[in-house]
Write an enzyme that holds these catalytic residues in place. Structure first.
Site, mmCIF file in Angstrom:
data_model
loop_
_atom_site.group_PDB
_atom_site.id
_atom_site.type_symbol
_atom_site.label_atom_id
_atom_site.label_comp_id
_atom_site.label_asym_id
_atom_site.label_seq_id
_atom_site.Cartn_x
_atom_site.Cartn_y
_atom_site.Cartn_z
ATOM 1 N N TRP A 130 1.019 72.324 1.061
ATOM 2 C CA TRP A 130 1.603 72.213 -0.272
ATOM 3 C C TRP A 130 3.113 72.009 -0.244
ATOM 4 O O TRP A 130 3.715 71.733 -1.266
ATOM 5 C CB TRP A 130 1.306 73.510 -1.044
ATOM 6 C CG TRP A 130 1.496 74.727 -0.155
ATOM 7 C CD1 TRP A 130 0.502 75.405 0.503
ATOM 8 C CD2 TRP A 130 2.720 75.348 0.233
ATOM 9 N NE1 TRP A 130 1.043 76.402 1.282
ATOM 10 C CE2 TRP A 130 2.405 76.398 1.126
ATOM 11 C CE3 TRP A 130 4.067 75.131 -0.093
ATOM 12 C CZ2 TRP A 130 3.380 77.217 1.700
ATOM 13 C CZ3 TRP A 130 5.029 75.940 0.482
ATOM 14 C CH2 TRP A 130 4.681 76.970 1.359
ATOM 15 N N ASN A 131 3.776 72.159 0.900
ATOM 16 C CA ASN A 131 5.255 72.228 0.849
ATOM 17 C C ASN A 131 5.925 70.891 0.532
ATOM 18 O O ASN A 131 6.900 70.854 -0.208
ATOM 19 C CB ASN A 131 5.833 72.878 2.117
ATOM 20 C CG ASN A 131 5.503 72.155 3.392
ATOM 21 O OD1 ASN A 131 4.575 71.360 3.438
ATOM 22 N ND2 ASN A 131 6.249 72.428 4.444
ATOM 23 N N LYS A 154 -8.149 66.557 2.461
ATOM 24 C CA LYS A 154 -8.385 67.914 1.952
ATOM 25 C C LYS A 154 -6.973 68.496 1.782
ATOM 26 O O LYS A 154 -6.322 68.872 2.762
ATOM 27 C CB LYS A 154 -9.211 68.740 2.937
ATOM 28 C CG LYS A 154 -9.517 70.145 2.428
ATOM 29 C CD LYS A 154 -8.457 71.142 2.848
ATOM 30 C CE LYS A 154 -8.665 72.537 2.338
ATOM 31 N NZ LYS A 154 -8.194 72.751 0.963
ATOM 32 N N HIS A 155 -6.523 68.526 0.549
ATOM 33 C CA HIS A 155 -5.165 69.018 0.302
ATOM 34 C C HIS A 155 -5.214 70.540 0.080
ATOM 35 O O HIS A 155 -6.282 71.124 -0.119
ATOM 36 C CB HIS A 155 -4.578 68.315 -0.934
ATOM 37 C CG HIS A 155 -3.112 68.007 -0.785
ATOM 38 N ND1 HIS A 155 -2.248 68.834 -0.097
ATOM 39 C CD2 HIS A 155 -2.354 66.970 -1.233
ATOM 40 C CE1 HIS A 155 -1.028 68.315 -0.129
ATOM 41 N NE2 HIS A 155 -1.056 67.181 -0.798
ATOM 42 N N ALA A 156 -4.030 71.166 0.127
ATOM 43 C CA ALA A 156 -3.961 72.618 -0.115
ATOM 44 C C ALA A 156 -4.482 72.919 -1.527
ATOM 45 O O ALA A 156 -4.277 72.124 -2.459
ATOM 46 C CB ALA A 156 -2.521 73.095 0.034
ATOM 47 N N SER A 157 -5.116 74.079 -1.669
ATOM 48 C CA SER A 157 -5.806 74.399 -2.918
ATOM 49 C C SER A 157 -4.871 74.564 -4.110
ATOM 50 O O SER A 157 -5.327 74.529 -5.259
ATOM 51 C CB SER A 157 -6.626 75.678 -2.742
ATOM 52 O OG SER A 157 -7.669 75.435 -1.839
ATOM 53 N N SER A 207 -0.236 75.916 8.918
ATOM 54 C CA SER A 207 0.067 77.081 9.750
ATOM 55 C C SER A 207 -0.629 76.988 11.108
ATOM 56 O O SER A 207 -1.599 76.244 11.286
ATOM 57 C CB SER A 207 -0.371 78.352 9.025
ATOM 58 O OG SER A 207 -1.770 78.329 8.865
ATOM 59 N N GLU A 228 0.548 69.371 13.270
ATOM 60 C CA GLU A 228 1.962 69.645 12.959
ATOM 61 C C GLU A 228 1.997 71.046 12.373
ATOM 62 O O GLU A 228 1.625 71.241 11.217
ATOM 63 C CB GLU A 228 2.485 68.664 11.899
ATOM 64 C CG GLU A 228 2.352 67.211 12.227
ATOM 65 C CD GLU A 228 3.310 66.753 13.309
ATOM 66 O OE1 GLU A 228 4.131 67.568 13.771
ATOM 67 O OE2 GLU A 228 3.214 65.584 13.692
ATOM 68 N N CYS A 262 8.816 73.213 7.622
ATOM 69 C CA CYS A 262 8.587 73.544 9.032
ATOM 70 C C CYS A 262 9.847 73.250 9.846
ATOM 71 O O CYS A 262 10.140 73.943 10.803
ATOM 72 C CB CYS A 262 7.372 72.811 9.571
ATOM 73 S SG CYS A 262 7.350 71.063 9.210
HETATM 74 P P1 NDP Z 1 -2.258 77.042 5.571
HETATM 75 O O1 NDP Z 1 -1.993 76.614 6.931
HETATM 76 O O2 NDP Z 1 -3.323 78.073 5.349
HETATM 77 O O3 NDP Z 1 -2.657 75.733 4.692
HETATM 78 C C1 NDP Z 1 -2.461 74.395 5.107
HETATM 79 C C2 NDP Z 1 -3.728 73.589 4.871
HETATM 80 O O4 NDP Z 1 -4.755 74.042 5.743
HETATM 81 C C3 NDP Z 1 -4.308 73.746 3.463
HETATM 82 O O5 NDP Z 1 -4.895 72.540 3.057
HETATM 83 C C4 NDP Z 1 -5.358 74.812 3.657
HETATM 84 O O6 NDP Z 1 -6.328 74.826 2.648
HETATM 85 C C5 NDP Z 1 -5.915 74.422 5.000
HETATM 86 N N1 NDP Z 1 -6.585 75.497 5.737
HETATM 87 C C6 NDP Z 1 -6.213 76.788 5.852
HETATM 88 N N2 NDP Z 1 -7.058 77.464 6.652
HETATM 89 C C7 NDP Z 1 -7.985 76.585 7.067
HETATM 90 C C8 NDP Z 1 -9.144 76.681 7.890
HETATM 91 N N3 NDP Z 1 -9.495 77.820 8.481
HETATM 92 N N4 NDP Z 1 -9.892 75.569 8.075
HETATM 93 C C9 NDP Z 1 -9.541 74.423 7.493
HETATM 94 N N5 NDP Z 1 -8.482 74.269 6.697
HETATM 95 C C10 NDP Z 1 -7.702 75.327 6.480
HETATM 96 O O7 NDP Z 1 -0.923 77.502 4.886
HETATM 97 P P2 NDP Z 1 -0.656 78.598 3.738
HETATM 98 O O8 NDP Z 1 -0.656 77.896 2.451
HETATM 99 O O9 NDP Z 1 -1.549 79.775 3.791
HETATM 100 O O10 NDP Z 1 0.812 79.055 4.173
HETATM 101 C C11 NDP Z 1 0.921 80.093 5.122
HETATM 102 C C12 NDP Z 1 1.983 79.819 6.145
HETATM 103 O O11 NDP Z 1 1.714 78.598 6.833
HETATM 104 C C13 NDP Z 1 3.380 79.599 5.611
HETATM 105 O O12 NDP Z 1 4.018 80.799 5.289
HETATM 106 C C14 NDP Z 1 4.011 78.838 6.749
HETATM 107 O O13 NDP Z 1 4.416 79.734 7.757
HETATM 108 C C15 NDP Z 1 2.895 77.975 7.263
HETATM 109 N N6 NDP Z 1 2.949 76.605 6.722
HETATM 110 C C16 NDP Z 1 3.528 75.652 7.492
HETATM 111 C C17 NDP Z 1 3.642 74.378 7.014
HETATM 112 C C18 NDP Z 1 4.263 73.292 7.822
HETATM 113 O O14 NDP Z 1 4.773 72.319 7.248
HETATM 114 N N7 NDP Z 1 4.219 73.361 9.137
HETATM 115 C C19 NDP Z 1 3.187 73.999 5.667
HETATM 116 C C20 NDP Z 1 2.567 75.077 4.946
HETATM 117 C C21 NDP Z 1 2.469 76.323 5.488
HETATM 118 P P3 NDP Z 1 -6.298 75.925 1.448
HETATM 119 O O15 NDP Z 1 -5.035 75.719 0.713
HETATM 120 O O16 NDP Z 1 -7.498 75.590 0.654
HETATM 121 O O17 NDP Z 1 -6.378 77.252 2.130
#
Ligand code: NDP
Length: 454
Positions: A130-131, A154-157, A207, A228, A262
């Protein structure tokens, strides 16, 4: 997590979406696979025409799409508009260069003719965060489509309207309908999508935890991944640096996207002779930043993208302070129901604490005061992430020498880390693997085929 637009500035639930069923997902995947058979035969010229049209739409409607970004994840509107404009740039870049990046490479060998051909793989699944809800998608999509692949997202929820807007843009640009689809699904549905034989490869930005899970599943299916993931980028300030410039760039780099990037600088490693002077400047510049309604123009930082992210950041800071980090600039969450987080500076966190070991995804700067250059490099490398970093010095040769010693996927001398279409982007260590952007990125999801003519 429910698929919902919640305005993080007000906590108001704007819209809730029904997730696509397994049958709907299957239908979209089949349609994408069907579309691939035709799409891979199109010329680079035809693909470029559509990609340039896509860039025009992004530019013309940057404000409209920018408002959706701000509404869903809270970044200041001027930054959202700039993000949409940057997407147009990546579309134009690959429209112009894809043919040259993917042309056959003739190789000298024992054959009468031998060459490397770059062929598309098919349906690529993108799991995105989502960022930067537009940029992260276009960074994948522009090269993928130009290479002849097709994509499903599959975008963030918390950013479903962004996901649907991107689908609308691709269709409006005139691409065949099924070369790109948004799948409105929760993360628990991702495993089954990876298992589907139609999906040939997966790219994920997010993450470490999500990356690890997705890579595990894709690995078990022998499908290629590009990851990434997180970063805790070092920002080294040496005694010969221009402190005015270094502190301005430091604050900008920590506060980009309200600290939720990130590649934001997260660990400021400053040598002791100039530490006080640097910190004073940094404090002053952080304190001068304004917050407010992110939909207005005079807002430097908005709320974090979700309330739970602000809670998590607060917890990380509290744990780090409990374990010995010093608070240099007071800040933190603005009330227990708020996603707003006032910028903070903390100093010298102890090994074993979240500020030392993990990623702080928000407006908290972590400062380390070190003896000299050698100790600065040691601290910079003492982390499981290796995404990118910065070094500030009055001597460019020295900067270059240090850049080569820091264990990251990218180093910037006297500049803030940023991505640009021309340069490869990605990390090492737990920050992931594979590269996006440049000619290297577009080749990740191709079959690099050897053809030998005897
Ligand atoms: P997530 O990593 O959980 O979300 C990123 C994407 O992955 C979303 O589309 C999410 O879907 C999906 N996802 C999460 N878990 C799974 C899984 N087990 N299997 C498949 N897809 C999955 O990030 P968060 O939103 O929870 O943020 C948490 C932390 O992640 C942040 O505080 C930061 O540290 C890090 N982050 C890093 C980013 C970067 O640019 N490197 C970007 C965003 C977060 P859904 O939203 O439906 O859970």
């Amino acid at each position: 997590m429910a698929i919902q637009t919640i305005n993080p500035a007000t906590n108001e639930i704007i819209k809730t979406f029904e997730a696509h069923t397994a049958e709907q997902v299957e239908e979209k995947l089949k349609a994408a696979d069907e579309a691939f058979r035709q799409w891979k035969k199109t010329s680079f010229g035809e693909r470029a025409r559509l990609m340039n049209r896509c860039a025009e739409i992004l530019e013309q409607d940057a404000e409209k799409y920018g408002r959706i970004i701000t509404l869903e994840m809270g970044k200041p509107i001027k930054d959202s508009i700039a993000e949409v404009q940057k997407c147009a740039k990546v579309c134009r870049y690959y429209a112009e260069h894809a043919a040259e990046f993917l042309k056959d490479e003739e190789v000298e060998s024992g054959a009468s003719r031998s060459l490397i051909a770059y062929e598309p793989l098919g349906v690529v699944l993108a799991v995105m965060p989502w960022n930067f809800p537009f940029w992260q998608v276009f960074r994948f999509l522009a090269p993928a489509l130009m290479a002849g692949n097709v994509g499903v997202l599959k975008h963030a929820s918390n950013v479903p309207q962004c996901a649907l807007a991107i689908e609308e843009i691709i269709h409006k640009a005139g691409f065949p309908k099924d070369v790109f689809h948004t799948l409105l699904v929760e993360s628990k549905a991702v495993d089954a999508i990876i298992e589907n034989p139609i999906v040939k490869a997966v790219t994920l930005t997010g993450s470490e935890g999500a990356g690890s899970k997705v890579a595990e599943k894709a690995g078990s299916e022998i499908k290629k991944t590009v990851l990434e993931l997180g970063g805790s980028d070092p920002f080294i300030i040496l005694e010969d640096a221009d402190l005015e410039e270094a502190s301005t760039v430091a604050v900008k780099s920590r506060m980009v996207n309200t600290g939720q990037s990130c590649i934001a600088a997260k660990r400021f490693i400053v040598v002791e002779g100039i530490a006080n002077a640097f910190l004073e400047k940094m404090k002053e510049k952080m304190q001068a930043l304004k917050t407010g309604n992110p939909l207005t123009d005079n807002c430097d930082y908005g709320p974090l993208a979700r309330k739970d992210l602000a809670e998590e950041l607060e917890e990380q800071v509290q744990q780090s302070v409990k374990k010995g980090a010093k608070v240099v600039l007071e800040g933190g969450r603005e009330g227990k129901d708020s996603a707003y987080f006032k910028p903070m500076i903390i100093q010298d966190p102890k090994p074993g604490s979240p500020a030392y070991e993990d990623e702080l995804f928000g407006p908290v700067a972590i400062v380390f005061v070190v003896k000299d250059e050698t100790e600065a490099i040691r601290i910079a490398n003492d982390h499981r992430y290796g995404l990118a970093g910065t070094v500030f010095t009055g001597n460019k040769e020295r900067g270059l020498r240090i850049a080569r010693q820091v264990e990251t996927g990218a180093m910037f001398v006297n500049a803030m880390v940023a991505s640009s279409p021309e340069m490869p982007f990605g990390g090492i260590k737990k920050s992931g693997y594979g590269r996006e952007l440049s000619y290297i990125g577009i080749r990740e999801f191709t079959n690099q085929k050897s053809i030998w003519v005897g």
